[in-house]
Write a protein that holds these residues in place. Structure first.
Motif, PDB file in Angstrom:
ATOM      1  N   GLU A 142       0.841  -1.204   0.000  1.00 58.93           N
ATOM      2  CA  GLU A 142       0.000   0.000   0.000  1.00 58.93           C
ATOM      3  C   GLU A 142       0.872   1.248   0.000  1.00 58.93           C
ATOM      4  O   GLU A 142       0.639   2.185  -0.763  1.00 58.93           O
ATOM      5  CB  GLU A 142      -0.909   0.010   1.234  1.00 58.93           C
TER       6      GLU A 142
ATOM      7  N   THR B  43       0.899  -0.035  -4.488  1.00 52.21           N
ATOM      8  CA  THR B  43       0.149  -1.181  -4.981  1.00 52.21           C
ATOM      9  C   THR B  43      -1.016  -1.408  -4.031  1.00 52.21           C
ATOM     10  O   THR B  43      -0.865  -1.985  -2.953  1.00 52.21           O
ATOM     11  CB  THR B  43       1.032  -2.442  -5.042  1.00 52.21           C
ATOM     12  N   HIS B  44      -2.205  -0.943  -4.441  1.00 51.66           N
ATOM     13  CA  HIS B  44      -3.352  -0.919  -3.535  1.00 51.66           C
ATOM     14  C   HIS B  44      -4.327  -2.048  -3.841  1.00 51.66           C
ATOM     15  O   HIS B  44      -4.420  -2.529  -4.972  1.00 51.66           O
ATOM     16  CB  HIS B  44      -4.108   0.411  -3.675  1.00 51.66           C
TER      17      HIS B  44
ATOM     18  N   LYS C 227      -7.821  -3.118  -4.843  1.00 54.13           N
ATOM     19  CA  LYS C 227      -8.560  -2.378  -5.868  1.00 54.13           C
ATOM     20  C   LYS C 227      -9.994  -2.066  -5.435  1.00 54.13           C
ATOM     21  O   LYS C 227     -10.958  -2.689  -5.868  1.00 54.13           O
ATOM     22  CB  LYS C 227      -8.510  -3.173  -7.183  1.00 54.13           C
TER      23      LYS C 227
ATOM     24  N   PHE D 123      -8.591   4.656  -4.174  1.00 53.43           N
ATOM     25  CA  PHE D 123      -7.324   4.275  -4.776  1.00 53.43           C
ATOM     26  C   PHE D 123      -7.494   3.360  -5.989  1.00 53.43           C
ATOM     27  O   PHE D 123      -6.510   2.919  -6.566  1.00 53.43           O
ATOM     28  CB  PHE D 123      -6.437   3.568  -3.748  1.00 53.43           C
TER      29      PHE D 123
ATOM     30  N   THR E 233     -10.001  -8.631  -5.846  1.00 57.61           N
ATOM     31  CA  THR E 233      -9.889  -8.013  -4.525  1.00 57.61           C
ATOM     32  C   THR E 233     -10.990  -8.510  -3.601  1.00 57.61           C
ATOM     33  O   THR E 233     -10.752  -8.805  -2.429  1.00 57.61           O
ATOM     34  CB  THR E 233      -9.952  -6.483  -4.637  1.00 57.61           C
TER      35      THR E 233
ATOM     36  N   ARG F  33      -1.970   2.265   5.208  1.00 61.28           N
ATOM     37  CA  ARG F  33      -3.067   2.787   4.389  1.00 61.28           C
ATOM     38  C   ARG F  33      -3.450   4.201   4.806  1.00 61.28           C
ATOM     39  O   ARG F  33      -3.793   5.037   3.962  1.00 61.28           O
ATOM     40  CB  ARG F  33      -4.282   1.857   4.483  1.00 61.28           C
TER      41      ARG F  33
ATOM     42  N   VAL G 138      -0.947   6.550   3.252  1.00 63.61           N
ATOM     43  CA  VAL G 138      -1.237   6.773   1.834  1.00 63.61           C
ATOM     44  C   VAL G 138      -2.465   7.670   1.673  1.00 63.61           C
ATOM     45  O   VAL G 138      -2.520   8.522   0.781  1.00 63.61           O
ATOM     46  CB  VAL G 138      -1.455   5.420   1.123  1.00 63.61           C
ATOM     47  N   THR G 139      -3.472   7.493   2.545  1.00 62.46           N
ATOM     48  CA  THR G 139      -4.684   8.311   2.482  1.00 62.46           C
ATOM     49  C   THR G 139      -4.350   9.788   2.715  1.00 62.46           C
ATOM     50  O   THR G 139      -4.828  10.669   1.987  1.00 62.46           O
ATOM     51  CB  THR G 139      -5.705   7.840   3.527  1.00 62.46           C
TER      52      THR G 139
END
Length: 261
Positions: free
Chosen positions: A35, A39-40, A42, A46, A120, A234, A237-238
Motif C-alpha cells: 500500500e 500497490t493498492h 482495488k 485508490f 480483490t 493505508r 497513503v490516504t
C-alpha cells in the motif's frame, strides 16, 4: 524479559497457532508495505476501474459478499459450540457484533459510487474468513486450559466497545460528506477528523485490540498487530492522497495517531 511477560498474558500456543500467527502478521505487513509503495487493493478512492483487467462488481455488493460469511462464522459458533467459558462467549459475541456492524453500515450508512475488482473481493473474503474462523478455533483449543495469570478480558470488552462505537461514528461522519450518487471527495470534518485523517482506522485498531485482550491468544495479538501495520500504511497513503488533491488540506492533521503520525 519479553517472553515471560507474553506467557503471562497469552494461552500457551501450539505450533499450529504459532505458524498461523506468523503467517497472518507477515501477510498483513506485506500488504501494508505494498500500500505504501502504491500497490493498492482495488477498491475505494485508490482504485481506477479502467486500469484493472479483473471483472468488477459494485462496491456495495462486494463488501456485503466479504462481510457476510465471517459474520455467519460468528453466528454459527454459538450453535456449533454452545458450551464454553465466559471468555469464549465474549469472543464469539465480539466477532459477530463486529461483522454485523459492518453489514449494517454497508446497507444503511456508507454511500457508494464505484466498483471493486473481483479478485480483490475474493482476496478480502478469504482473509476475513480465515481471521474469524481462526479466532474461534484458537479459542476452542484453549478450553479447559489454565487461564493466563493476567486476566485482560474485561479491559478487552471496554476497548472493543470504544473501538466499535468510535469507528461507527466516524463512518457516519464520512457518509455525510457525499450526497447519494455523488462521486466527489471532501476533506472530512468533525470528531477526530480534526486531528487525523483516518480516525475510523484508529478505532478499528482499538476494536481489534479489544478482541485480542478478550481472547488472549498469540494469534489474536498477531492479527491485531498485522491490522495495525496495514491500516497504518493505508492511513499514510490516504493522507498523502488528500494532500495531493486539496491545496487547503491542513498540514497539522496527521494520518492515524493524533500529534504523532
Amino acid at each position: 524479559m519479553a517472553i515471560p511477560i507474553v506467557l503471562e498474558i497469552v494461552f500457551p500456543p501450539s505450533w499450529g497457532v504459532i505458524a498461523a500467527s506468523v503467517f497472518t502478521l507477515i501477510s498483513s505487513a506485506i500488504l501494508g508495505v505494498l500500500e505504501a509503495k502504491g500497490t493498492h487493493l482495488k477498491y475505494s478512492k485508490f482504485f481506477n476501474a479502467s486500469s484493472s483487467i479483473s471483472p468488477k462488481v459494485p462496491s456495495r455488493v462486494g463488501m456485503l459478499f466479504f462481510y457476510t460469511p465471517p459474520f455467519l462464522v460468528g453466528v454459527a459458533s454459538f450453535w456449533h459450540f454452545p458450551n464454553g467459558d465466559l471468555r469464549f462467549l465474549l469472543l464469539k459475541s465480539a466477532i459477530t457484533i463486529h461483522f454485523f456492524k459492518r453489514i449494517f453500515e454497508v446497507n444503511f450508512i456508507h454511500k457508494f459510487s464505484g466498483e471493486m475488482a473481483l479478485d480483490t473481493m475474493i482476496t478480502v473474503l478469504v482473509g476475513y474468513l480465515f481471521l474469524s474462523s481462526s479466532l474461534v478455533y484458537t479459542q476452542i483449543l484453549n478450553q479447559g486450559l489454565p487461564e493466563p495469570s493476567i486476566d485482560l478480558k474485561c479491559c478487552g470488552v471496554v476497548l472493543f466497545l470504544v473501538g466499535i462505537c468510535g469507528n461507527f461514528y466516524h463512518h457516519y461522519l464520512l457518509s455525510k460528506l457525499r450526497t447519494k450518487g455523488g462521486k466527489d471527495y471532501k476533506i472530512p470534518k468533525g470528531g477526530l477528523f480534526e486531528l487525523v485523517i483516518c480516525p475510523h482506522y484508529l478505532f478499528e485498531i482499538v476494536g481489534f485490540m479489544g478482541i485480542s485482550l478478550i481472547s488472549q491468544t498469540l494469534f489474536s495479538f498477531s492479527a491485531t498487530l498485522g491490522c495495525a501495520v496495514y491500516l497504518g500504511c493505508r492511513s499514510y497513503v490516504t493522507r498523502r492522497w488528500y494532500i495531493s488533491k486539496f491545496d487547503d488540506f491542513p498540514k497539522e492533521v496527521k494520518a492515524l495517531i493524533p500529534f504523532v503520525f
